[in-house]
Motif scaffolding. Sequence first.
Motif, PDB file in Angstrom:
ATOM      1  N   GLY A  86       0.826  -1.201   0.000  1.00  0.00           N
ATOM      2  CA  GLY A  86       0.000   0.000   0.000  1.00  0.00           C
ATOM      3  C   GLY A  86       0.855   1.243   0.000  1.00  0.00           C
ATOM      4  O   GLY A  86       2.045   1.223   0.331  1.00  0.00           O
ATOM      5  N   ASP A  87       0.227   2.371  -0.357  1.00  0.00           N
ATOM      6  CA  ASP A  87       0.958   3.622  -0.472  1.00  0.00           C
ATOM      7  C   ASP A  87       1.138   4.345   0.858  1.00  0.00           C
ATOM      8  O   ASP A  87       1.854   5.328   0.942  1.00  0.00           O
ATOM      9  CB  ASP A  87       0.215   4.571  -1.431  1.00  0.00           C
ATOM     10  CG  ASP A  87       0.410   4.160  -2.872  1.00  0.00           C
ATOM     11  OD1 ASP A  87       1.348   3.383  -3.146  1.00  0.00           O
ATOM     12  OD2 ASP A  87      -0.379   4.605  -3.721  1.00  0.00           O
ATOM     13  N   TRP A  88       0.424   3.891   1.875  1.00  0.00           N
ATOM     14  CA  TRP A  88       0.419   4.620   3.140  1.00  0.00           C
ATOM     15  C   TRP A  88       0.822   3.720   4.293  1.00  0.00           C
ATOM     16  O   TRP A  88       0.443   2.563   4.345  1.00  0.00           O
ATOM     17  CB  TRP A  88      -0.992   5.181   3.413  1.00  0.00           C
ATOM     18  CG  TRP A  88      -1.443   6.165   2.375  1.00  0.00           C
ATOM     19  CD1 TRP A  88      -2.099   5.876   1.212  1.00  0.00           C
ATOM     20  CD2 TRP A  88      -1.235   7.573   2.382  1.00  0.00           C
ATOM     21  NE1 TRP A  88      -2.324   7.022   0.501  1.00  0.00           N
ATOM     22  CE2 TRP A  88      -1.805   8.093   1.201  1.00  0.00           C
ATOM     23  CE3 TRP A  88      -0.639   8.467   3.289  1.00  0.00           C
ATOM     24  CZ2 TRP A  88      -1.776   9.458   0.887  1.00  0.00           C
ATOM     25  CZ3 TRP A  88      -0.622   9.811   2.984  1.00  0.00           C
ATOM     26  CH2 TRP A  88      -1.189  10.299   1.794  1.00  0.00           C
ATOM     27  N   THR A  89       1.557   4.267   5.241  1.00  0.00           N
ATOM     28  CA  THR A  89       1.854   3.524   6.465  1.00  0.00           C
ATOM     29  C   THR A  89       0.617   3.538   7.366  1.00  0.00           C
ATOM     30  O   THR A  89      -0.328   4.292   7.133  1.00  0.00           O
ATOM     31  CB  THR A  89       3.001   4.180   7.263  1.00  0.00           C
ATOM     32  OG1 THR A  89       2.534   5.416   7.800  1.00  0.00           O
ATOM     33  CG2 THR A  89       4.214   4.436   6.383  1.00  0.00           C
ATOM     34  N   SER A  90       0.649   2.742   8.412  1.00  0.00           N
ATOM     35  CA  SER A  90      -0.378   2.850   9.448  1.00  0.00           C
ATOM     36  C   SER A  90      -0.100   4.133  10.246  1.00  0.00           C
ATOM     37  O   SER A  90       0.865   4.842   9.978  1.00  0.00           O
ATOM     38  CB  SER A  90      -0.310   1.649  10.378  1.00  0.00           C
ATOM     39  OG  SER A  90       0.721   1.830  11.319  1.00  0.00           O
ATOM     40  N   ILE A  91      -0.945   4.423  11.212  1.00  0.00           N
ATOM     41  CA  ILE A  91      -0.694   5.624  12.030  1.00  0.00           C
ATOM     42  C   ILE A  91       0.176   5.301  13.247  1.00  0.00           C
ATOM     43  O   ILE A  91       0.412   6.160  14.098  1.00  0.00           O
ATOM     44  CB  ILE A  91      -2.002   6.295  12.513  1.00  0.00           C
ATOM     45  CG1 ILE A  91      -2.780   5.365  13.433  1.00  0.00           C
ATOM     46  CG2 ILE A  91      -2.861   6.712  11.342  1.00  0.00           C
ATOM     47  CD1 ILE A  91      -3.859   6.101  14.204  1.00  0.00           C
ATOM     48  N   LYS A  92       0.665   4.075  13.341  1.00  0.00           N
ATOM     49  CA  LYS A  92       1.504   3.713  14.498  1.00  0.00           C
ATOM     50  C   LYS A  92       2.936   4.181  14.291  1.00  0.00           C
ATOM     51  O   LYS A  92       3.843   3.371  14.095  1.00  0.00           O
ATOM     52  CB  LYS A  92       1.454   2.209  14.729  1.00  0.00           C
ATOM     53  CG  LYS A  92       0.139   1.779  15.345  1.00  0.00           C
ATOM     54  CD  LYS A  92       0.065   0.282  15.494  1.00  0.00           C
ATOM     55  CE  LYS A  92      -1.364  -0.151  15.787  1.00  0.00           C
ATOM     56  NZ  LYS A  92      -1.596  -1.557  15.506  1.00  0.00           N
ATOM     57  N   ASN A  93       3.145   5.478  14.264  1.00  0.00           N
ATOM     58  CA  ASN A  93       4.487   6.016  14.168  1.00  0.00           C
ATOM     59  C   ASN A  93       4.515   7.300  14.983  1.00  0.00           C
ATOM     60  O   ASN A  93       3.484   7.745  15.498  1.00  0.00           O
ATOM     61  CB  ASN A  93       4.856   6.280  12.695  1.00  0.00           C
ATOM     62  CG  ASN A  93       3.872   7.213  12.025  1.00  0.00           C
ATOM     63  OD1 ASN A  93       3.702   8.364  12.426  1.00  0.00           O
ATOM     64  ND2 ASN A  93       3.175   6.727  11.004  1.00  0.00           N
ATOM     65  N   TYR A  94       5.674   7.892  15.118  1.00  0.00           N
ATOM     66  CA  TYR A  94       5.835   9.082  15.947  1.00  0.00           C
ATOM     67  C   TYR A  94       4.859  10.187  15.566  1.00  0.00           C
ATOM     68  O   TYR A  94       4.394  10.955  16.411  1.00  0.00           O
ATOM     69  CB  TYR A  94       7.266   9.600  15.820  1.00  0.00           C
ATOM     70  CG  TYR A  94       7.497  10.908  16.513  1.00  0.00           C
ATOM     71  CD1 TYR A  94       7.792  10.940  17.874  1.00  0.00           C
ATOM     72  CD2 TYR A  94       7.402  12.108  15.834  1.00  0.00           C
ATOM     73  CE1 TYR A  94       8.000  12.138  18.522  1.00  0.00           C
ATOM     74  CE2 TYR A  94       7.606  13.314  16.475  1.00  0.00           C
ATOM     75  CZ  TYR A  94       7.895  13.318  17.821  1.00  0.00           C
ATOM     76  OH  TYR A  94       8.085  14.514  18.456  1.00  0.00           O
ATOM     77  N   PHE A  95       4.533  10.302  14.273  1.00  0.00           N
ATOM     78  CA  PHE A  95       3.732  11.432  13.805  1.00  0.00           C
ATOM     79  C   PHE A  95       2.226  11.206  13.954  1.00  0.00           C
ATOM     80  O   PHE A  95       1.442  12.112  13.772  1.00  0.00           O
ATOM     81  CB  PHE A  95       4.092  11.742  12.348  1.00  0.00           C
ATOM     82  CG  PHE A  95       5.553  12.002  12.155  1.00  0.00           C
ATOM     83  CD1 PHE A  95       6.069  13.264  12.380  1.00  0.00           C
ATOM     84  CD2 PHE A  95       6.436  10.989  11.790  1.00  0.00           C
ATOM     85  CE1 PHE A  95       7.427  13.516  12.243  1.00  0.00           C
ATOM     86  CE2 PHE A  95       7.795  11.226  11.645  1.00  0.00           C
ATOM     87  CZ  PHE A  95       8.289  12.487  11.875  1.00  0.00           C
ATOM     88  N   ARG A  96       1.830  10.001  14.274  1.00  0.00           N
ATOM     89  CA  ARG A  96       0.413   9.643  14.528  1.00  0.00           C
ATOM     90  C   ARG A  96      -0.501   9.885  13.318  1.00  0.00           C
ATOM     91  O   ARG A  96      -1.693  10.133  13.480  1.00  0.00           O
ATOM     92  CB  ARG A  96      -0.158  10.416  15.727  1.00  0.00           C
ATOM     93  CG  ARG A  96       0.583  10.303  17.028  1.00  0.00           C
ATOM     94  CD  ARG A  96       0.160   9.071  17.786  1.00  0.00           C
ATOM     95  NE  ARG A  96       1.186   8.057  17.631  1.00  0.00           N
ATOM     96  CZ  ARG A  96       1.010   6.766  17.827  1.00  0.00           C
ATOM     97  NH1 ARG A  96      -0.158   6.298  18.166  1.00  0.00           N
ATOM     98  NH2 ARG A  96       1.979   5.905  17.653  1.00  0.00           N
TER      99      ARG A  96
END
Lengths: 329, 329, 329, 329, 329, 329
Positions: free
Chosen positions: D303-313
């Motif tokens: 997919g083109d997008w990461t999940s929101i589980k990263n520092y930037f939320r």
Amino acid sequence: MKKNIPLSTIRNFKTNEEVRAYLLLKEKHLRLTRDGKPYLDVILSDRSGTIIGKIWEHAGEIEPMIETGAPVGVRAIVEDFRGNKQLNIKRIVPVNEEDFASKGFSWELILPQSESNSDKLWKFIEKSMAKVNDPYLSELLRLLIVDNRSKILKHPASLRLHHATMGGFLEHMTYMLNLGIHAAKQYKLDQELVITGILLHDIGKLDELSGYPNNLYTDEGNFLGHVVMGYNMVDKAIAKIKGFPDDLALKIKHILVSHQGEYENQSPKKPAFPEALLIHYLDEMDARMDMMKTAISQELDDGDWTSIKNYFRIPLYKSQKDNDGTADK
Amino acid sequence: MKKNIPLSTIRNFKTNEEVRAYLLLKEKHLRLTRDGKPYLDVILSDRSGTIIGKIWEHAGEIEPMIETGAPVGVRAIVEDFRGNKQLNIKRIVPVNEEDFASKGFSWELILPQSESNSDKLWKFIEKSMAKVNDPYLSELLRLLIVDNRSKILKHPASLRLHHATMGGFLEHMTYMLNLGIHAAKQYKLDQELVITGILLHDIGKLDELSGYPNNLYTDEGNFLGHVVMGYNMVDKAIAKIKGFPDDLALKIKHILVSHQGEYENQSPKKPAFPEALLIHYLDEMDARMDMMKTAISQELDDGDWTSIKNYFRIPLYKSQKDNDGTADK
Amino acid sequence: MKKNIPLSTIRNFKTNEEVRAYLLLKEKHLRLTRDGKPYLDVILSDRSGTIIGKIWEHAGEIEPMIETGAPVGVRAIVEDFRGNKQLNIKRIVPVNEEDFASKGFSWELILPQSESNSDKLWKFIEKSMAKVNDPYLSELLRLLIVDNRSKILKHPASLRLHHATMGGFLEHMTYMLNLGIHAAKQYKLDQELVITGILLHDIGKLDELSGYPNNLYTDEGNFLGHVVMGYNMVDKAIAKIKGFPDDLALKIKHILVSHQGEYENQSPKKPAFPEALLIHYLDEMDARMDMMKTAISQELDDGDWTSIKNYFRIPLYKSQKDNDGTADK
Amino acid sequence: MKKNIPLSTIRNFKTNEEVRAYLLLKEKHLRLTRDGKPYLDVILSDRSGTIIGKIWEHAGEIEPMIETGAPVGVRAIVEDFRGNKQLNIKRIVPVNEEDFASKGFSWELILPQSESNSDKLWKFIEKSMAKVNDPYLSELLRLLIVDNRSKILKHPASLRLHHATMGGFLEHMTYMLNLGIHAAKQYKLDQELVITGILLHDIGKLDELSGYPNNLYTDEGNFLGHVVMGYNMVDKAIAKIKGFPDDLALKIKHILVSHQGEYENQSPKKPAFPEALLIHYLDEMDARMDMMKTAISQELDDGDWTSIKNYFRIPLYKSQKDNDGTADK
Amino acid sequence: MKKNIPLSTIRNFKTNEEVRAYLLLKEKHLRLTRDGKPYLDVILSDRSGTIIGKIWEHAGEIEPMIETGAPVGVRAIVEDFRGNKQLNIKRIVPVNEEDFASKGFSWELILPQSESNSDKLWKFIEKSMAKVNDPYLSELLRLLIVDNRSKILKHPASLRLHHATMGGFLEHMTYMLNLGIHAAKQYKLDQELVITGILLHDIGKLDELSGYPNNLYTDEGNFLGHVVMGYNMVDKAIAKIKGFPDDLALKIKHILVSHQGEYENQSPKKPAFPEALLIHYLDEMDARMDMMKTAISQELDDGDWTSIKNYFRIPLYKSQKDNDGTADK
Amino acid sequence: MKKNIPLSTIRNFKTNEEVRAYLLLKEKHLRLTRDGKPYLDVILSDRSGTIIGKIWEHAGEIEPMIETGAPVGVRAIVEDFRGNKQLNIKRIVPVNEEDFASKGFSWELILPQSESNSDKLWKFIEKSMAKVNDPYLSELLRLLIVDNRSKILKHPASLRLHHATMGGFLEHMTYMLNLGIHAAKQYKLDQELVITGILLHDIGKLDELSGYPNNLYTDEGNFLGHVVMGYNMVDKAIAKIKGFPDDLALKIKHILVSHQGEYENQSPKKPAFPEALLIHYLDEMDARMDMMKTAISQELDDGDWTSIKNYFRIPLYKSQKDNDGTADK
């Protein structure tokens, strides 16, 4: 007072004009000019605003004749001082309702007033209470609303923030009720609980604020606040009603202690069921609507936008001032 | 149960050992293994901790014999499951105080306990109350503290956050009183008001929490919270005391509604005089001290530092575990 | 100066009276009236308050004779200007300690003073230090506290926020120690560490603030702040003490860098063990108690409540002003 | 180990394949299966990621042969467990640099590495230091940077947040310097101060973090933090340099204590002059750029997008992964 | 006007001197003195500051001759009023560019100006645009930057916060570009996207602010804000470019809507890929650098530190005022 | 499928029963058991909930026959796994609308549905639009609402937060309109503006969310968000309407960009006139009412209170579940 000058109000004062008005004396201070002559520094208000005044002549004699918190009749020249209007007072006399009613005085001139007609609003309250068939809730409303009718008709809804007018308390309840009854149907809620909750949510304010003409926090208001005071009034009234169901009592009390919605807003609880949540949002919405209306109407400068010195901290657009419901074709 | 295995507690269980213990049954669930055989999944606790257990044999027969919220006697093998200890339960029986007291059972084994001796703490409470000479405050303490003695001796100070033990409520009051009496002198405060305020500040928790063995929020606790409930208890008790001075009543009530200090901490008022401010800080300090002590003592891993999974969100230094006052030479 | 007018202090000045006082000259500005005549605009203070004054005559000659930051003797008429008192100064002379001590002058009149007797407070400090038997901690206290005795006796605990008086630093340490010693026992902490930590936690303020009469931030104070400066002073003192245990050194330093408790309060670390946590809360509590006392005592208006213009942003109840420990029967 | 399977890395492991790799043993736990057979539960990592493994056979014999924190050689089947890859380990042996270098082992395989060539980066550092002509600053850099060269080459810039790789510390300094030198010119700042400040701002991390292979917080790191530790290192180095100007010393120290910019970010001071402000923003920007790059590159899902589980939320857009500077035509 | 007094600027006015200057008339109010005589109260500014003035003579005649928002020539005495300078205006005349250019007038005297040479800055912009080879991006820049050249040369970058000068918009873009091109290389980003994003990120400000001489928010600016307006301008320009790739269009638009970085900073999105993140940080850094420079340079008081009345809420260190890049040896 | 088992829904599944249902296949993963046998791990949902399933037999053959995002027919045993229900799937077949409609399949079974009848809701929308007499607003609604009718009938109002059902978008508009029309009258607002604003405020969501069956964020949604997208849709529609008044256009657009009310809620502007403020509060209130209803109805555990794992972070009281408007006597 010269009869040929018509009575005016602070908002309508124009610089360099001579004016005549009934005003409330908020403060008075006897002071000395640099060359040792006494003068009186006063703060005056009416329902349209507040203004500073100076009495340069006979200050020492006048000072004991006028009383803080009481109405006065004033004749003065409107001057400009550093960009603000200020009264150079030529004549000031104490006023009482009996003697001066015939001369045009009424408390309505002086105290901030709800725009709505209080009898009409009270009728709406009565009509709403009639929808409450539950005998316990109905009796509770009788004890706390009906029995406080005369106080409610004159009470403000807050010190300064919103509906801070004579009758503002009544207006705030009415506006919330009007929308709340529709919302209760829409969301399939317990309508009688919604009506009762709206009518009682701010009941503590009857004792938290002293009401007009002074409208200050009472000692109890400062120590406890209307949330806790209102909860206590409801608790005591329920105790007088034999057989009041426990579950219903807890729900009503919860509405009282949660109606400010968020902890940081001095709410010891957050709403835990839909009726309580609805009442919180209606309260918030009606208060903010009133605050925006007031912020726009109190801005006297020209231009389409207010300054940012208002509750919302942004420039507000003023051109809708003239909407008066006529858009509702 | 095999008599040759000594009674143990959860904290002392070691992997791969056989253990015997009296535990509290917190949850039980009858489930099926993949091949269709029933087993029991249970959660057990004692004063030292909590553990999961499985009963692989006779689960269907055992399930109706044991009751959630009641004590059980257990014999089991301690196994490791994904890094956590877990009990493979070989035998489990219901237990009651009468029959099993002689076999080593006591509630003290099972419920989390304050480390302090409750009689000693109560004596300190009594000594402190004796300093209150004001007849109204003294009578108020009699109604709310003395008359609730047996409940207070066993009550926790919170659900989970601090002093969440049998006797925790008592310990929290005692610790605050001990420092509060010194502080009242130092800051030249009304010592009797400070003592009364400390003793009453959390009184609402007696009804907000159901107490042990279950220790859950009551309905009233969920709807209203201990701040408002405690205020109401004080208000009612004062109403029973003839001639209680108004000013004094307002001060005590203000201490109740302001003791959590900040609005966002569910406090409907902030402290408005020094005695109220002092009580807020003593409450805060004593709660945090207990929470840090507990966070450090509950960390079982090796190393000098705890993980950051605690209230303070930082690694805590563990090496002072052994300080026991002996430093006070 | 006329001898028949007794020396007074700013707090006791009454409008329209003639007064005589020793004051500190905070600012002086030579200005022109509209008609071109020079006058002097000055700001004066003593331990009881601050006041503005005008010198209408001989301003040009007087100006070079008086020095900012130095004491002056003043004779003046107290006038009212827009609701505030202001001095119309008739005579102003420079003052020095040697010549004017006999005429009633002392620095104590001018500088804000802790209410406590500094010798008595210092004795308490010495008694507390005597409880520290650990030779390393004891030597550390000798280097940083005993050797700085004369500075500590006069230093304020902050610029303006709390204990901003001559001796305020000493008072703050004493009050924290008094409660801290009791608390260390109660929580079974390392009492010697608590005593040392309290005595050293604010040591950086000796260099962060210039002390009286000026009491400004030093350059180093502005660049680094007392937390980091105090940590550095402790680090250097420890380096001088042979054999100082590493673990103990880290604990003391941690107390220094964590004593402000929360990151947003400029604390680079949060307290990580109980002694550090206790010191943070004692510091917070003692500072807030002083701030409330000051906020209440500085309010000069009538009425039972202060305005909301204080650190706590709420009206404070003033009626407990008279509590003076006599309640401690 | 079978020689016909090429060495692989965790990121390239594919489910159901057999793999061979050198890995770091992070944790090992000897456990029992339900039927009482021992097995080993291990956590393994290399520079590309982390994976869980199980050793079902001979677990008891293998356990004492392998050491936590040390490298191992592994042959295993990659299995899927609840959607994550897991190793079913067939063979595991301890590895040391001397014996296994010839068999393809190197620390570079195991530890997370900066992508940049450390020699090249160090040359840039040297070139930048050569711009510092001030003899005091130059000597300060010699003491703290040049003399710590070997440590700096391997050190990470943080525990986990950004540049958490061998050489990450060096890379972070280099990136900040590269932009900082241009910015100093643009904003007409003291370029030598900017270069020195950048090189020293995180110097405390050399002692706050233990470095690889373990890379944990040291005791001193936990107690004091790199801000305060770095300030102290600079203070001591300056003390060794005769005649170091006071004003310059304060500026450098201020850069150290203010470089995290905001109090809530554990910064005891906020930047008070432009060079300090610039360094704060360069630090922040470079850290966040690295964190976003890492968050995007570590997302392995399609997919083109990461999940929101990263520092930037928020979901991050991944399609720019291929940008490699070729856009710079 | 007297020719023998040289033209001066507000910043250089000294108390009690007679001065001559071209100034912008910001406000004028005709008022009455206490004895009924009209006077003019005016606010005047030039590029160096703002000052209040009074016109005591012929106020009624002068008032209609001078126009708010237009330049005037002034001769006056500088007086001190409550510690601030104020003009006692002896002569004031309307000024226009044609007639007064020969007498020393220019708009540059009056309006706040970027320190940089705008032609040089524009050349840098052109050079940067030349690096954008992508035909779609290049055409987009032509439509929005090149075609708005004359407006961009004079526009401020904000109302008051940063680069609030004629040419400030251009300067802000240039400074961001200068660092952004280096950063794009360093972080291996799409350089053409970075250049385009920087040039367009604030494009909405061309319509949000009215520009000089008035520089106010437009109606559209108040209703919509530059983030949303700029996004719309870009959307419309892209619609005119046939074949503009969808993916590229979304990236550019995302840079527009995310460049303020955090929701609370009125950013409807947070940066979701590295080029957008970089642009946010460059914007933030350049704005804050300008704000600190301005805060330091506008402080006129003596001493090494500013007051805390600036954006950063701390005292700023002023001694680096003289750094002018000469440190870059 | 066995015809004798009636069709069921996830919410009605009971442990240890055999069930038959049409479900949506959300995820499928082919995995290996420890002994190397393949099995299928699937996630299934219908309008009543979500459940995990396992297919132990013929997993390899079944896997390619079923498709993620498409409906399946399932026969399974409901098992308990760690306290949650899980399906042991005996039979699973792909399903399409044409063939299976006769066998009881419909999309309504599978997708979350608004409880309201969409035709009835649409009629209300039409009736409300009929009150808008202004020809420009009316045409705007035709372009954006009427022309999007079929999409609006099926669209959710958000991804997950509120009204996340087929028809949720329509329901949210209807509920807001119903109260908004009453409120517009009460507050004497421009009713046509209120109706138009409510209908358009979330119009961007038609493109931000992909709609059912998948209902994910689109790329454009991720890059720009519905606030900005909706504003753009309105801007483009207005551009198509000849003579649309500028002032009215700005007001509508402002309602779009301010409807989320607070900056931290991704609102680039805050409401600047009463109609905009009202729409913000109606939006907020209706969303929260739906979220509380959903949080209460989705809690399946026994007891009067939900857990705190919901949007409101408090236990919610469940006993009002049965209120269905019958209280509205």
